[in-house]
Write an enzyme that holds these catalytic residues in place. Structure first.
Site, mmCIF file in Angstrom:
data_model
loop_
_atom_site.group_PDB
_atom_site.id
_atom_site.type_symbol
_atom_site.label_atom_id
_atom_site.label_comp_id
_atom_site.label_asym_id
_atom_site.label_seq_id
_atom_site.Cartn_x
_atom_site.Cartn_y
_atom_site.Cartn_z
ATOM 1 N N ARG A 47 0.841 -1.210 0.000
ATOM 2 C CA ARG A 47 0.000 0.000 0.000
ATOM 3 C C ARG A 47 0.872 1.255 0.000
ATOM 4 O O ARG A 47 0.549 2.252 -0.642
ATOM 5 C CB ARG A 47 -0.964 0.010 1.205
ATOM 6 C CG ARG A 47 -1.677 1.345 1.390
ATOM 7 C CD ARG A 47 -2.989 1.291 2.156
ATOM 8 N NE ARG A 47 -2.942 0.504 3.371
ATOM 9 C CZ ARG A 47 -2.310 0.836 4.494
ATOM 10 N NH1 ARG A 47 -1.632 1.975 4.587
ATOM 11 N NH2 ARG A 47 -2.331 0.041 5.548
ATOM 12 N N TYR A 99 -15.697 17.739 -15.354
ATOM 13 C CA TYR A 99 -16.069 16.326 -15.468
ATOM 14 C C TYR A 99 -17.147 16.028 -14.420
ATOM 15 O O TYR A 99 -17.035 16.456 -13.275
ATOM 16 C CB TYR A 99 -14.835 15.451 -15.241
ATOM 17 C CG TYR A 99 -15.144 13.987 -15.178
ATOM 18 C CD1 TYR A 99 -15.519 13.294 -16.322
ATOM 19 C CD2 TYR A 99 -15.068 13.286 -13.968
ATOM 20 C CE1 TYR A 99 -15.817 11.941 -16.267
ATOM 21 C CE2 TYR A 99 -15.360 11.932 -13.909
ATOM 22 C CZ TYR A 99 -15.741 11.274 -15.060
ATOM 23 O OH TYR A 99 -16.038 9.937 -15.003
ATOM 24 N N ASP A 171 -6.575 19.098 -14.932
ATOM 25 C CA ASP A 171 -6.956 17.731 -15.324
ATOM 26 C C ASP A 171 -6.615 17.599 -16.808
ATOM 27 O O ASP A 171 -7.288 18.153 -17.667
ATOM 28 C CB ASP A 171 -8.450 17.514 -15.070
ATOM 29 C CG ASP A 171 -8.900 16.086 -15.410
ATOM 30 O OD1 ASP A 171 -8.228 15.420 -16.204
ATOM 31 O OD2 ASP A 171 -9.948 15.653 -14.867
ATOM 32 N N LYS A 195 -7.962 6.449 -19.465
ATOM 33 C CA LYS A 195 -8.270 6.942 -20.806
ATOM 34 C C LYS A 195 -7.052 6.784 -21.721
ATOM 35 O O LYS A 195 -6.645 5.681 -21.978
ATOM 36 C CB LYS A 195 -8.763 8.387 -20.697
ATOM 37 C CG LYS A 195 -9.780 8.620 -19.545
ATOM 38 C CD LYS A 195 -11.094 7.916 -19.756
ATOM 39 C CE LYS A 195 -12.024 7.946 -18.543
ATOM 40 N NZ LYS A 195 -12.238 9.222 -17.911
HETATM 41 C C1 PLP Z 1 -12.783 9.770 -16.787
HETATM 42 C C2 PLP Z 1 -12.373 11.096 -16.266
HETATM 43 C C3 PLP Z 1 -12.135 11.286 -14.890
HETATM 44 C C4 PLP Z 1 -12.370 10.204 -13.865
HETATM 45 O O1 PLP Z 1 -11.502 9.140 -14.028
HETATM 46 P P1 PLP Z 1 -11.842 7.627 -13.539
HETATM 47 O O2 PLP Z 1 -10.599 6.897 -13.875
HETATM 48 O O3 PLP Z 1 -13.051 7.183 -14.310
HETATM 49 O O4 PLP Z 1 -12.139 7.703 -12.079
HETATM 50 C C5 PLP Z 1 -11.729 12.538 -14.473
HETATM 51 N N1 PLP Z 1 -11.552 13.553 -15.338
HETATM 52 C C6 PLP Z 1 -11.793 13.407 -16.664
HETATM 53 C C7 PLP Z 1 -11.601 14.578 -17.564
HETATM 54 C C8 PLP Z 1 -12.207 12.177 -17.174
HETATM 55 O O5 PLP Z 1 -12.451 12.043 -18.475
#
Ligand code: PLP
Length: 376
Positions: A47, A99, A171, A195
């Site tokens: 962890r 988001y 982000d 992603k």
């Molecule tokens: C998908 C996404 C998130 C969240 O990510 P997860 O891995 O699904 O928790 C946050 N910000 C953006 C811009 C995203 O596309």
């Protein structure tokens, strides 16, 4: 080293024990102590740290040009770690089209824990200036935004944040490689590695990268190690593998997206196309300055509202009707219905994650899905 070279090599080493070129996955949860009580390899419990996570963090930190990174079990956990590192009474400025999950966390979890939150149009510098308060501690950016691909000016917004002593977090999930937030003044970068970084729709993950390894980042590290929303060694291994082809993939995603956006913008029943690489896009100027590639995400609005938009989604054959983005296969979704009843997203909007298929096949599929609407 250039970004393509970093993507292939950062975080990788030949396994010293076996000479293996692809790194082993260290499933061990615990690590042996020496007789004197020390941990000669630096690991004691998975962890807190793990060789695969360490490799991924080294890679992502190098890739973004940061000084350290903390990997999480999801993008949302990474996002949360930043909010959790603030204190009650701190003011957060976030985009009004953040988001969905991020906005939800701020409104439903962190407001109750005493964060003050203002949602503002981040593409409107004057509006942001007016919303900044003396206790603003964090400016949260997301550009291009979801689902309208709005562009906010990272350099100007980072400057605004720093004027009041706030941090600027970006982000960067939608435009990795394509934009370099640290070069533009951001202090923290977040990715949902689920992603583009993973890139194959087979792993959930997130990361926070910091420009400076400072006291604030140590709080994030504490949330990671003590809170424990950490990725498994296999998840880390998969993301690290995905990153190796990221610069090439993003170039190909962008090429395809531009072709699709151009096709859609000339289509008679398409009311609007949102893609920052189109000169008609309101964020085109800023995007051209701060992005080296316009990315693989776009959205478009079908004339006539929810029903025809749904019908187009129902007719696609090559695109998969699914949420998420950034993987090799093209996805299409009716965004308002996944966001639920409180969604602000136009009902006639379809969001597309443009994959790596041949652009002509993608265009043909959209053309046949749109065709019945042309005849009326
Ligand atoms: C998908 C996404 C998130 C969240 O990510 P997860 O891995 O699904 O928790 C946050 N910000 C953006 C811009 C995203 O596309």
């Amino acid at each position: 080293m250039r970004i393509e070279t970093l993507a292939v090599h950062a975080g990788h080493q030949i396994d010293p024990a076996t000479g293996a070129v692809a790194s082993p996955i260290y499933l061990s949860t615990t690590f042996e102590r020496e007789a004197d009580g020390s941990y000669p390899h630096g690991y004691n419990y998975t962890r807190s740290d793990n060789p695969n996570r360490q490799a991924l963090e080294d890679c992502l930190s190098a890739l973004e040009g940061g000084s350290a990174a903390a990997a999480f079990a999801s993008g949302s956990a990474a996002t949360m770690s930043i909010f959790q590192s603030l204190a009650p009474g701190d003011h957060v400025l976030a985009p009004n089209d953040a988001y969905y999950g991020t906005a939800h966390l701020l409104k439903n979890t962190f407001a109750r824990w005493g964060l003050q939150i203002t949602f503002v149009d981040m593409s409107d510098l004057q509006a942001v200036q007016q919303a900044v308060q003396a206790n603003t501690k964090l400016l949260w950016l997301e550009t291009p935004s979801n689902p309208l691909l709005k562009i906010s000016d990272i350099a100007r917004l980072a400057e605004l944040a720093h004027q009041v002593g706030a941090l600027c977090a970006c982000d960067n999930t939608w435009a990795p490689i394509a934009q370099r937030p640290f070069d533009l003044g951001a202090d923290l970068i977040v990715h949902s590695t689920t992603k583009y970084l993973g890139g194959h729709s087979d792993v959930l993950g997130g990361v926070v990268v910091t420009r400076q390894d400072n006291e604030f980042f140590q709080r994030i590290r504490q949330v990671q190690q003590t809170g424990g929303a950490v990725p498994s060694p296999f998840d880390c291994w998969l993301v690290l593998r995905g990153v190796r082809t990221l610069p090439l993939r993003l170039r190909a995603h962008t090429e395809n997206a531009l072709k699709l956006a151009t096709f859609l913008s000339q289509h008679p029943i398409v009311a609007a196309v949102h893609y920052p690489g189109l000169q008609s896009h309101p964020g085109y100027e800023v995007a051209s300055q701060q992005m080296s590639l316009f990315g693989g995400m776009l959205s478009f609005q079908v004339q006539g509202g929810r029903e025809p938009a749904f019908a187009v989604a129902a007719r696609v054959k090559l695109f998969t009707r699914a949420t998420s983005l950034g993987a090799v296969e093209s996805l299409l979704e009716h965004r308002a219905s996944i966001e639920g009843p409180t969604s602000q997203t136009p009902q006639n909007l379809l969001r597309v994650s443009v994959g790596l298929e041949h652009a002509d096949d993608l265009i043909e599929d959209l053309a046949q899905a749109l065709a019945p609407l042309v005849q009326g």
